[in-house]
Design a protein around this motif. Structure first.
Motif, PDB file in Angstrom:
ATOM      1  N   ILE A   1       0.877  -1.170   0.000  1.00  0.00           N
ATOM      2  CA  ILE A   1       0.000   0.000   0.000  1.00  0.00           C
ATOM      3  C   ILE A   1       0.910   1.214   0.000  1.00  0.00           C
ATOM      4  CG2 ILE A   1      -1.647   1.291   1.408  1.00  0.00           C
ATOM      5  CD1 ILE A   1      -3.185  -0.992   0.949  1.00  0.00           C
TER       6      ILE A   1
ATOM      7  N   ARG B   1      -1.103  -7.056   9.059  1.00  0.00           N
ATOM      8  CA  ARG B   1      -1.559  -6.879   7.682  1.00  0.00           C
ATOM      9  C   ARG B   1      -0.995  -7.953   6.768  1.00  0.00           C
ATOM     10  NH1 ARG B   1      -2.822  -4.117   3.189  1.00  0.00           N
ATOM     11  NH2 ARG B   1      -0.912  -3.676   2.098  1.00  0.00           N
TER      12      ARG B   1
ATOM     13  N   HIS C   1     -11.634  -7.406  -0.121  1.00  0.00           N
ATOM     14  CA  HIS C   1     -11.398  -5.978   0.111  1.00  0.00           C
ATOM     15  C   HIS C   1     -11.067  -5.720   1.581  1.00  0.00           C
ATOM     16  CE1 HIS C   1     -12.540  -1.571  -0.122  1.00  0.00           C
ATOM     17  NE2 HIS C   1     -11.800  -1.731  -1.200  1.00  0.00           N
TER      18      HIS C   1
ATOM     19  N   PHE D   1      -7.311  -4.316   2.981  1.00  0.00           N
ATOM     20  CA  PHE D   1      -7.126  -3.092   3.779  1.00  0.00           C
ATOM     21  C   PHE D   1      -7.203  -3.373   5.276  1.00  0.00           C
ATOM     22  CE2 PHE D   1      -8.510  -1.418  -0.372  1.00  0.00           C
ATOM     23  CZ  PHE D   1      -7.422  -0.590  -0.618  1.00  0.00           C
TER      24      PHE D   1
ATOM     25  N   MET E   1      -6.587  -0.833   8.250  1.00  0.00           N
ATOM     26  CA  MET E   1      -6.442   0.509   7.681  1.00  0.00           C
ATOM     27  C   MET E   1      -7.819   1.158   7.577  1.00  0.00           C
ATOM     28  SD  MET E   1      -3.800  -0.344   4.683  1.00  0.00           S
ATOM     29  CE  MET E   1      -3.331   1.349   4.459  1.00  0.00           C
TER      30      MET E   1
ATOM     31  N   VAL F   1     -10.208   2.954   5.258  1.00  0.00           N
ATOM     32  CA  VAL F   1     -10.461   3.346   3.867  1.00  0.00           C
ATOM     33  C   VAL F   1     -11.960   3.542   3.667  1.00  0.00           C
ATOM     34  CG1 VAL F   1      -8.475   2.221   2.766  1.00  0.00           C
ATOM     35  CG2 VAL F   1     -10.570   0.932   3.094  1.00  0.00           C
TER      36      VAL F   1
ATOM     37  N   LEU G   1     -15.138   0.367   3.162  1.00  0.00           N
ATOM     38  CA  LEU G   1     -14.403  -0.890   3.377  1.00  0.00           C
ATOM     39  C   LEU G   1     -15.358  -2.091   3.309  1.00  0.00           C
ATOM     40  CD1 LEU G   1     -11.730  -2.301   4.270  1.00  0.00           C
ATOM     41  CD2 LEU G   1     -12.553  -2.077   6.612  1.00  0.00           C
TER      42      LEU G   1
ATOM     43  N   ASP H   1     -11.283   2.051  -3.539  1.00  0.00           N
ATOM     44  CA  ASP H   1      -9.828   1.894  -3.667  1.00  0.00           C
ATOM     45  C   ASP H   1      -9.528   0.393  -3.762  1.00  0.00           C
ATOM     46  OD1 ASP H   1      -7.190   2.502  -3.802  1.00  0.00           O
ATOM     47  OD2 ASP H   1      -6.982   3.219  -1.740  1.00  0.00           O
ATOM     48  N   GLY H   2      -8.365   0.054  -4.294  1.00  0.00           N
ATOM     49  CA  GLY H   2      -7.964  -1.358  -4.344  1.00  0.00           C
ATOM     50  C   GLY H   2      -8.469  -2.102  -5.572  1.00  0.00           C
TER      51      GLY H   2
END
Ligand SMILES: Nc1ncnc2c1ncn2[C@@H]1O[C@H](COP(=O)(O)OP(=O)(O)OP(=O)(O)O)[C@@H](O)[C@H]1O
Length: 361
Positions: free
Chosen positions: A64, A93, A120, A124, A127, A129, A132, A201-202
């Protein structure tokens, strides 16, 4: 400008079978070769290659921005995930990423929206985000170099409210499509997924995991494709743009499929070289290990761990002394003793630059 998902042909993806024919054959051939090579490996070697593959993939493609994954930590996580494949509790992580990569490759159940949401969440893990573990709830556009006040919009993804229907259609297609060669199915599914861009994101990383998953339905790819895509990122972005041509009654994905097959073949060639190196290393120790002192073997193993380029450079007394943590004279004595077994050959240079080449067969 109307975007491709606004076209009447959306989402009828097609490709020109004649144009891609030779590249499909090439990619299939080289993937087959690697699978064949793997059959010839022992169980331990296969496991080692598998481990390397997952670690490389995670390092090459699943970091990331600003949060680097530690290779050693990651290796520990992958080993733990390989041993306890059904575990769900993580503290790091790297554990979550290892689980994501292994699940994508090994779970043969049809992929659902819930599967992607779970990926997903894993991606993450730990984190904060937006959205999520669910589809994005706002609009998204892909821009080229956003400089202050000015940027080129390359692509606007479908609005958030269309995502559930769009993703249901894609997942249904993935479940139903059985006739297409797998590599082409993976390419189209990826292009389609990136066009929907369902997450805030991702999307790149989940889309790459989706490729691995599609291959795994028949036989998991015996190498890391994500790493190769990452290495060719600029061409990859261009192929995504070029691979969505509105062609009256279908979306012509030939340009993307072609690039994908070529990338696949390049990834396979890199993997073949790695597997050959691993085999050469194993043969080397099979021939010489019983004649080496544990310290000597340890230094040579460390050298191999640094990869083919480092091994090709050979070893000098100076680097031997550094790796082994011994004095210069001890290093020279050890090197001469190893050379006497036939595992090393002293170069002719002599003096301070004397180097020893490893005698691979
Ligand atoms: N023109 C484009 N149209 C559609 N998708 C695109 C386009 N250009 C890039 N993409 C996709 O968008 C991804 C980036 O989206 P996002 O930032 O959500 O993903 P990421 O996983 O965070 O990033 P990365 O792929 O760089 O690791 C790219 O990896 C690519 O797959």
């Amino acid at each position: 400008m109307p975007w491709i998902w606004q076209s009447p042909s959306w989402p009828e993806f097609g490709y020109d079978a004649q144009i891609i024919e030779a590249d499909l054959a090439r990619a299939t051939e080289v993937i087959g070769e690697i699978s064949g090579m793997r059959q010839g490996l022992g169980a331990e070697e296969r496991e080692e290659l598998h481990l390397r593959q997952i670690v490389q993939e995670a390092l090459g493609s699943f970091g990331i921005e600003g949060v680097l994954l530690d290779p050693a930590q990651l290796e520990v996580s992958v080993v733990a995930s390989l041993k306890h494949r059904d575990r769900h509790a993580f503290s790091r992580r790297s554990d979550a990423i290892a689980t994501l990569l292994l699940t994508a490759r090994e779970d043969h159940a049809p992929i659902t929206a819930e599967t992607l949401w779970e990926w997903h969440r894993l991606l993450f893990f730990g984190m904060e985000v937006e959205d999520l573990g669910r589809w994005r709830e706002s609009g998204i556009e892909i821009v080229r170099s956003a400089t202050a006040g000015r940027h080129d919009v390359l692509f606007v993804a479908p609005p958030a409210e269309r995502i559930p229907v769009e993703m249901a259609r894609l997942l249904d297609w993935i479940a139903q499509e059985q006739r297409m060669p797998l590599a082409i199915k993976a390419a189209i599914a990826h292009l389609w997924f990136e066009t929907i861009h369902p997450f805030a994101d991702g999307n790149g990383r989940i889309g790459r995991a989706l490729i691995e998953h599609i291959f795994a339905q028949a036989r998991a790819l015996p190498f890391s494709l994500s790493r190769q895509i990452e290495a060719e990122k600029r061409a990859y972005y261009e192929a995504l743009q070029a691979g969505r041509r509105d062609d009256d009654n279908r979306i012509d994905a030939t340009a993307f499929v072609l690039w994908f097959l070529q990338c696949l073949a390049r990834a396979a060639e890199a993997a073949r070289a790695e597997a050959q190196f691993l085999l050469a290393r194993n043969r080397f120790f099979l021939r010489f290990a019983h004649r080496l002192h544990p310290r000597q073997e340890n230094v040579l193993r460390k050298l191999f761990a640094q990869g083919p380029q480092r091994v090709a450079e050979g070893i000098s007394a100076r680097s031997y002394a550094r790796i082994a943590g011994v004095s210069g004279p001890t290093a020279t004595r050890d090197l001469n003793a190893i050379a006497a077994t036939g595992a090393l050959r002293r170069s002719d240079a002599g003096g301070r630059s004397t180097s020893y080449a490893l005698m691979l067969d």
